[in-house]
Design a protein around this motif. Structure first.
Motif, PDB file in Angstrom:
ATOM      1  N   TYR A  36       0.826  -1.203   0.000  1.00 41.22           N
ATOM      2  CA  TYR A  36       0.000   0.000   0.000  1.00 41.22           C
ATOM      3  C   TYR A  36       0.865   1.261   0.000  1.00 41.22           C
ATOM      4  O   TYR A  36       0.552   2.234  -0.691  1.00 41.22           O
ATOM      5  N   LEU A  37       1.950   1.267   0.769  1.00 44.08           N
ATOM      6  CA  LEU A  37       2.817   2.440   0.778  1.00 44.08           C
ATOM      7  C   LEU A  37       3.413   2.698  -0.605  1.00 44.08           C
ATOM      8  O   LEU A  37       3.485   3.841  -1.053  1.00 44.08           O
ATOM      9  N   LEU A  38       3.835   1.647  -1.284  1.00 43.24           N
ATOM     10  CA  LEU A  38       4.372   1.810  -2.633  1.00 43.24           C
ATOM     11  C   LEU A  38       3.291   2.295  -3.596  1.00 43.24           C
ATOM     12  O   LEU A  38       3.547   3.137  -4.457  1.00 43.24           O
ATOM     13  N   TRP A  39       2.080   1.767  -3.465  1.00 44.49           N
ATOM     14  CA  TRP A  39       0.951   2.188  -4.286  1.00 44.49           C
ATOM     15  C   TRP A  39       0.642   3.668  -4.041  1.00 44.49           C
ATOM     16  O   TRP A  39       0.372   4.425  -4.969  1.00 44.49           O
ATOM     17  N   VAL A  46      -6.065   6.072  -2.552  1.00 42.81           N
ATOM     18  CA  VAL A  46      -7.500   6.226  -2.356  1.00 42.81           C
ATOM     19  C   VAL A  46      -7.742   6.909  -1.017  1.00 42.81           C
ATOM     20  O   VAL A  46      -8.598   7.783  -0.904  1.00 42.81           O
ATOM     21  N   LEU A  47      -6.987   6.536  -0.018  1.00 39.10           N
ATOM     22  CA  LEU A  47      -7.169   7.071   1.326  1.00 39.10           C
ATOM     23  C   LEU A  47      -6.949   8.579   1.363  1.00 39.10           C
ATOM     24  O   LEU A  47      -7.742   9.313   1.950  1.00 39.10           O
ATOM     25  N   ARG A  48      -5.899   9.068   0.722  1.00 41.22           N
ATOM     26  CA  ARG A  48      -5.659  10.514   0.697  1.00 41.22           C
ATOM     27  C   ARG A  48      -6.765  11.254  -0.048  1.00 41.22           C
ATOM     28  O   ARG A  48      -7.161  12.345   0.344  1.00 41.22           O
ATOM     29  N   ASP A  49      -7.260  10.663  -1.120  1.00 38.63           N
ATOM     30  CA  ASP A  49      -8.322  11.317  -1.886  1.00 38.63           C
ATOM     31  C   ASP A  49      -9.625  11.376  -1.096  1.00 38.63           C
ATOM     32  O   ASP A  49     -10.332  12.375  -1.126  1.00 38.63           O
ATOM     33  N   LEU A  53      -6.427  14.706   2.557  1.00 37.82           N
ATOM     34  CA  LEU A  53      -5.310  15.025   3.428  1.00 37.82           C
ATOM     35  C   LEU A  53      -4.335  16.006   2.791  1.00 37.82           C
ATOM     36  O   LEU A  53      -3.706  16.790   3.487  1.00 37.82           O
ATOM     37  N   ILE A  54      -4.212  15.958   1.486  1.00 39.48           N
ATOM     38  CA  ILE A  54      -3.292  16.855   0.794  1.00 39.48           C
ATOM     39  C   ILE A  54      -4.062  17.577  -0.295  1.00 39.48           C
ATOM     40  O   ILE A  54      -4.755  16.956  -1.088  1.00 39.48           O
ATOM     41  N   GLY A  55      -3.936  18.894  -0.311  1.00 46.02           N
ATOM     42  CA  GLY A  55      -4.645  19.685  -1.311  1.00 46.02           C
ATOM     43  C   GLY A  55      -4.081  19.477  -2.705  1.00 46.02           C
ATOM     44  O   GLY A  55      -2.958  19.048  -2.890  1.00 46.02           O
ATOM     45  N   TYR A  56      -4.876  19.815  -3.682  1.00 45.80           N
ATOM     46  CA  TYR A  56      -4.466  19.621  -5.076  1.00 45.80           C
ATOM     47  C   TYR A  56      -3.848  20.874  -5.638  1.00 45.80           C
ATOM     48  O   TYR A  56      -4.248  21.905  -5.656  1.00 45.80           O
TER      49      TYR A  56
END
Length: 56
Positions: A36-39, A46-49, A53-56
């Motif tokens: 998952y970390l490599l993905w 998917v989790l960040r989206d 968590l991080i803006g675009y």
């Protein structure tokens, strides 16, 4: 060959609740977490989206 408490090889693939199953469970969980970390690093998170968590 390292022996477990029940006298069976620790690396044997034995079904049920036993020390061998716990070792395999931990190993496979570590492989899944690394995958998952490599993905995630490849940009397919998917989790960040979902959590934004991080803006675009």
């Amino acid at each position: 060959v390292a022996k477990a408490y029940n006298g069976v090889d620790r690396n044997a693939f034995v079904f049920g609740l036993n020390p061998q199953a716990e070792l395999w469970n931990g190993r496979l969980a570590a492989i899944g977490f690394l995958a998952y970390l490599l993905w995630d690093l490849a940009g397919y998170s998917v989790l960040r989206d979902v959590l934004h968590l991080i803006g675009y």
